[in-house]
Design a protein around this motif. Structure first.
Motif, PDB file in Angstrom:
ATOM      1  N   PHE A 278      -2.623  -1.185 -10.062  1.00  0.00           N
ATOM      2  CA  PHE A 278      -3.160  -0.397  -8.484  1.00  0.00           C
ATOM      3  C   PHE A 278      -4.527  -1.247  -8.635  1.00  0.00           C
ATOM      4  O   PHE A 278      -5.047  -0.019  -9.850  1.00  0.00           O
ATOM      5  CB  PHE A 278      -2.438   0.989  -8.678  1.00  0.00           C
ATOM      6  CG  PHE A 278      -0.991   1.468  -8.902  1.00  0.00           C
ATOM      7  CD1 PHE A 278      -0.999   1.200  -7.192  1.00  0.00           C
ATOM      8  CD2 PHE A 278      -0.249   1.355  -9.100  1.00  0.00           C
ATOM      9  CE1 PHE A 278       0.421   1.039  -6.272  1.00  0.00           C
ATOM     10  CE2 PHE A 278       1.220   1.388  -9.542  1.00  0.00           C
ATOM     11  CZ  PHE A 278       1.584   1.170  -7.745  1.00  0.00           C
TER      12      PHE A 278
ATOM     13  N   GLY B  76      -6.643   2.064  -7.082  1.00  0.00           N
ATOM     14  CA  GLY B  76      -6.922   3.714  -6.548  1.00  0.00           C
ATOM     15  C   GLY B  76      -7.640   3.856  -5.821  1.00  0.00           C
ATOM     16  O   GLY B  76      -8.932   3.958  -6.521  1.00  0.00           O
TER      17      GLY B  76
ATOM     18  N   LEU C 267       1.719  10.482  -7.753  1.00  0.00           N
ATOM     19  CA  LEU C 267       0.890   9.319  -8.541  1.00  0.00           C
ATOM     20  C   LEU C 267       1.331   9.161  -9.556  1.00  0.00           C
ATOM     21  O   LEU C 267       1.451   7.432 -10.245  1.00  0.00           O
ATOM     22  CB  LEU C 267      -0.486   9.760  -8.111  1.00  0.00           C
ATOM     23  CG  LEU C 267      -1.542   8.677  -8.530  1.00  0.00           C
ATOM     24  CD1 LEU C 267      -1.764   7.780  -7.159  1.00  0.00           C
ATOM     25  CD2 LEU C 267      -3.009   9.654  -8.525  1.00  0.00           C
TER      26      LEU C 267
ATOM     27  N   VAL D 150      -3.315   2.217  -4.147  1.00  0.00           N
ATOM     28  CA  VAL D 150      -2.194   3.992  -3.970  1.00  0.00           C
ATOM     29  C   VAL D 150      -3.263   4.444  -3.678  1.00  0.00           C
ATOM     30  O   VAL D 150      -4.331   4.710  -3.536  1.00  0.00           O
ATOM     31  CB  VAL D 150      -1.780   3.882  -5.198  1.00  0.00           C
ATOM     32  CG1 VAL D 150      -2.633   4.217  -5.958  1.00  0.00           C
ATOM     33  CG2 VAL D 150      -1.031   5.367  -4.817  1.00  0.00           C
TER      34      VAL D 150
ATOM     35  N   ARG E  94       0.665  -0.826  -0.135  1.00  0.00           N
ATOM     36  CA  ARG E  94      -0.216  -0.051   0.076  1.00  0.00           C
ATOM     37  C   ARG E  94       0.945   1.679   0.377  1.00  0.00           C
ATOM     38  O   ARG E  94       1.911   1.008   0.519  1.00  0.00           O
ATOM     39  CB  ARG E  94      -1.085  -0.037   1.349  1.00  0.00           C
ATOM     40  CG  ARG E  94      -2.159   0.817   0.990  1.00  0.00           C
ATOM     41  CD  ARG E  94      -3.043   0.885   2.325  1.00  0.00           C
ATOM     42  NE  ARG E  94      -3.283  -0.290   3.438  1.00  0.00           N
ATOM     43  CZ  ARG E  94      -3.286  -1.549   3.451  1.00  0.00           C
ATOM     44  NH1 ARG E  94      -1.830  -1.017   4.525  1.00  0.00           N
ATOM     45  NH2 ARG E  94      -3.211  -2.560   3.988  1.00  0.00           N
ATOM     46  N   VAL E  95       0.234   1.861  -0.886  1.00  0.00           N
ATOM     47  CA  VAL E  95       0.847   3.411  -0.453  1.00  0.00           C
ATOM     48  C   VAL E  95       0.032   4.314  -1.113  1.00  0.00           C
ATOM     49  O   VAL E  95      -0.806   4.687  -0.762  1.00  0.00           O
ATOM     50  CB  VAL E  95       2.165   3.493  -2.038  1.00  0.00           C
ATOM     51  CG1 VAL E  95       2.710   4.807  -2.305  1.00  0.00           C
ATOM     52  CG2 VAL E  95       2.316   2.820  -2.523  1.00  0.00           C
TER      53      VAL E  95
END
Length: 905
Positions: free
Chosen positions: A438, A440, A389, A414, A369-370
């Motif tokens: 991802f 998002g 991003l 993310v 996870r970011v």
């Protein structure tokens, strides 16, 4: 033009090579191998019998390293140029290919020493010496550290210092030896330089004198123990004093080398896997980390049933020590809060100017996870977030194309914090190409903070409920996706909720409140969007009621309130796979134990805060969303916004004009409104979501010092005394500069309102401050003096809570935006129409209110000691599970946001 000649298996082979390489580079693996080498060299008899074991261990390690070197698929175009620089492959933190081959040869030589070879006593000594080559393996295992040390010592400045120190030591030793030699020959002075307690010819040889002088320089303990002769004492003293200076110089140089070595280690990848990366250090970061750690302590090591398949999966995924975090900041040294003992295991890395370097240092390619936080020091924080991003998504997408994910590998998640709603579309567009890489989520924290403040203003008591739902210490509002890439929970065979959303919520509510289960209150459904909508892949339907039109869209999951996600997981796994199966189960249960739900007691909506005349002290761009929420649905409301100077006034006018233009061009969601400028300088608010309502609510902007008492008793624009207003709101700035002014004004208001004879509880005061400790102290002060209508909130704390929810509740902002707003389903407070006796359970009350289109969330009760307690979805052993109707103060439900008083429930 050239085409790739690699086979289809090349990416898979490369993945295995990188996995093995990463395993061998783990610090734990290197420590184990180093300890094995040291043990194999111990001079004990039992060690000699374990050579076969050591040979098998290091033989396996040698084969794996050979596989890594010769199995790596090198890209022939890796270093080729291009008009547009393409993402480079992930760089290894170890050594070059040539260096790896050299160390592999050394490994082979050392490996031969482990072969059990019977020898004669004469050859045993040579075999022991040969086995000392195993020590070279230690250099091989710790090659990155050795190379870092060599790179520091071989720098030009550092090398010159080392050479200079060597020349000085050699020169002093030579000079001392020469003087001693002449004194011995000419003066006949003798000294025992060999240390054998005999004066003989060896003590007169030059090389022995040279060694004696060298020892005088290096160790003060070698100084003459007695003054045999003054010349000898002076020589020994001079060499020793110079030696002390040289030792101090060596210590200082060694300290610098160690410091640079630590700096280099921070530039390397942290070696984490499956961790959470938090990019950005601001005032919200400490609270965010604290909430995440407290939440995952509830799940450690897992929230699944013990020894179940899910239990072992969570144990492998989370580990025995919980989640691992890596924080990326702008400064070289970690911030002070990371030095606290409870946060000592969190890794820190300095953010590089290039995003590629950032991704390598933070091990983003191996992160689960970011989280991208807005940078308060950046003049355009959203632009910086969107740039990171985009680079992140494209960089990882290119890496995944080189190395496809394993079938059971989770998709990365993310989460990006965006402050301005107009930038949400750009953030989602940055994530859109990497949907296969991802998941998002965009978190509009400024809008959520504005909705929170407006909700607390409009509905007294809502702050206590939101504190329970937003923090980790109470219940949370969870989203449960049945089968979605990137999320921890996934079902192989997801259930079918059916096409009738209202009936689906009814069935979920009955199952969630079954006896013997931790209570769960469903709030809404997660539905798939149309395929042509590229901006969103799901939408939230909150509280679909019986009689509403049947909503389309495939059911992806549900939204519910529970104590922890384990209860949500159990409910999802217990759902039948088809609607027909569930209906058959309901018929069987109804036949075995028929039951009817008693009607709930008569309830009416409590009075909302009147929003007629409002004073807002301060302005930032996010304040526009708060003004919209306060004025939506109001007729004749007036808001006076006071700013400190003309520059802030112009920024506020520009922000209102820009926001209105975006809404008029259809670039903002429908629930936003426009602020039309008028000749007198005011703005008329018009809400696009309800065009049939003729609204003449106005916003006036003025420059004035709201801390001055003369302005508070005679407000600009004819607003009169502050005590005659309905609401007073203080807006915090981005860096907490206005905290002192806000504190002073709040304390001044106490005397001004008393002197004016204002009614108790009016005006309602809600203040934003920056410092969380100041907010807690102001809250305690006003609670002590009995002014419960004054509420204080820290903006960084609120942002941290929203970001925390975005981490543990995917897509939570879509749910809270509606629940905090006034355009759909919202939190509504009800009270008993008349006092009644008797008891009612939370389950009975929830099922009864559901028949009237409402979802029960919490009950506020008063105990025998007069203390009030808010009970959110209480369990059998908790207060509020069964309550006396006479003790019920009010209940919180999710229902239509209908302004006004006295609407019967």
């Amino acid at each position: 033009m050239s085409s790739s000649s690699s086979s289809p298996r090349a990416p898979r082979d490369l993945r295995w090579v990188q996995e093995v390489d990463r395993f061998l580079e783990l610090t734990t693996v290197r420590l184990v191998l180093s300890a094995a080498i040291i043990v194999s060299l111990l001079p004990f008899s039992w060690v000699q019998g374990t050579d076969s074991l050591f040979f098998a261990l290091f033989g396996t390690e040698f084969v794996l390293r050979l596989f890594v070197i010769y199995g790596r698929n090198r890209d022939p175009d890796e270093d080729a140029g291009n008009l547009v620089e393409r993402p480079a492959p992930v760089q290894r933190s170890g050594r070059s290919r040539a260096g790896s081959i050299f160390l592999l040869v050394v490994d082979l030589v050392a490996l031969i020493s482990f072969v059990p070879i019977p020898t004669s006593p004469a050859g045993a000594r040579w075999l022991r010496l040969f086995r000392l080559t195993r020590m070279v393996l230690l250099i091989s295992y710790w090659a990155p550290l050795v190379f870092d040390l060599w790179s520091i010592l071989s720098r030009r400045e550092r090398a010159r210092q080392i050479v200079l120190m060597g020349f000085v030591v050699g020169g002093l030793s030579f000079a001392g030896a020469v003087v001693m030699f002449h004194l011995v020959d000419s003066e006949g002075l003798v000294v025992d330089v060999t240390g054998d307690e005999q004066i003989d010819g060896e003590d007169r040889k030059f090389h022995n004198l040279l060694w004696w002088a060298f020892r005088q320089v290096q160790d003060p303990g070698n100084m003459l123990s007695s003054p045999i002769a003054i010349p000898l004492v002076l020589i020994s003293l001079g060499l020793t004093v110079f030696g002390l200076f040289l030792v101090s110089f060596l210590i200082g140089m060694g300290t610098d080398v160690v410091h640079e070595l630590l700096q280099l280690s921070r530039l390397r990848p942290a070696g984490l896997r499956g961790h959470t990366v938090i990019v950005g250090v601001n005032a919200s970061t400490p609270r965010l980390l604290a909430e995440l750690r407290r939440y995952y302590r509830k799940l450690l090591p897992t929230d699944s049933r013990v020894l179940s398949a899910a239990w072992f999966r969570d144990l492998r995924r989370r580990g025995l020590f919980g989640q691992r975090y890596l924080v990326v900041g702008r400064t070289e040294e970690p911030p002070d809060f990371l030095r606290a003992p409870e946060l000592s295991r969190i890794v820190y890395r300095e953010r590089a100017d290039q995003d590629d370097t950032l991704m390598r240092r933070a091990d983003v390619f191996h992160a689960k996870r970011v989280v991208l936080l807005a940078d308060p020091d950046d003049p355009t924080p959203d632009a910086d977030t969107i740039q990171i991003l985009l680079n992140l998504v494209e960089r990882v997408r290119a890496q995944v194309e080189r190395q496809p994910r394993r079938p059971n590998e989770r998709q990365r998640v993310v989460i990006a914090e965006i402050l301005d709603d107009s930038n949400i579309a750009a953030a989602r567009a940055a994530v859109a190409p990497g949907r296969n890489t991802f998941r998002g989520f965009v978190v509009p924290t400024e809008r959520l903070v504005a909705l929170f403040i407006a909700g607390v203003v409009r509905r007294p008591g809502l702050g206590d409920l939101l504190e329970e739902l937003l923090t980790s210490r109470g219940h949370e509002l969870y989203t449960c996706f049945f089968r979605t890439e990137g999320l921890g929970f996934s079902m192989d065979e997801p259930p079918d909720l059916g096409r009738d959303s209202a009936r689906a919520i009814d069935r979920l509510l009955r199952r969630g409140l079954q006896p013997g289960r931790s209570p769960i209150v469903p709030v809404g459904l997660l539905l798939a969007t149309e395929e042509d909508d590229a901006s969103l892949d799901f939408r939230v339907l909150v509280n679909p009621r019986p009689g509403d039109a049947v909503e389309g869209g495939r059911g992806l999951g549900f939204v519910a309130i529970a104590d922890n996600f384990g209860a949500i997981r159990d409910l999802a796994e217990s759902l039948p796979k088809s609607v027909e199966s569930e209906l058959r189960e309901e018929l069987v249960d109804a036949g075995a134990a028929p039951s009817t739900v008693p009607p709930p007691p008569a309830l009416v909506r409590t009075q909302q805060t009147k929003v007629g005349r409002v004073l807002v002290c301060g302005f930032r761009r996010g304040s526009i969303y708060m003004l919209e929420e306060l004025l939506r649905g109001q007729i004749g409301a007036e808001v006076l916004v006071l700013v400190e100077d003309e520059a802030t006034l112009q920024r506020a006018r520009d922000a209102l004009d820009e926001h209105s233009q975006l809404v008029e061009r259809g670039l903002m969601p429908d629930y936003h409104g426009t602020f039309s400028p008028q000749p007198d300088g005011s703005y008329v608010f018009t809400c696009g979501a309800t065009p049939e309502v003729v609204e003449d609510s106005r916003v006036l902007l003025r420059v004035a010092d709201w801390m001055a008492s003369r302005h508070l008793v005679d407000l600009p624009a004819g607003f009169g005394h502050v005590g005659d207003l309905d609401v007073v709101i203080f807006v915090a700035d981005a860096r907490g500069v206005n905290d002192a002014r806000t504190t002073t004004t709040l304390l001044k208001l106490e005397d001004l309102l008393v002197a004016h004879g204002a009614e108790h509880g009016k005006p309602r005061v809600v203040a934003e401050v920056f410092d969380p400790r100041l907010a807690a102290r102001l809250e305690e002060h006003f609670r002590t003096v009995g002014k419960h209508h004054v509420r204080i909130y820290s903006i960084p704390q609120l942002r941290a809570f929203f970001l925390f929810q975005s981490v543990v509740v995917p897509g939570f902002d879509a749910v809270y935006s509606e629940l905090l707003g006034s355009w759909g389903q919202s939190f509504v407070r009800l009270r008993l129409r008349k006092r009644r006796s008797g008891t009612v359970s939370f389950r009975e009350l929830a099922l009864g209110l559901r028949q009237r289109g409402m979802l029960l969330v919490a009950v506020r009760i008063r105990d025998d000691d007069g203390r009030e307690q808010l009970c959110v979805a209480p369990g059998p052993e908790e207060p509020g599970f069964v309550v006396e109707l006479s003790a019920v103060r009010h209940v919180w439900v999710i229902a239509d946001d209908q302004p006004g008083v006295g609407h019967e429930a």
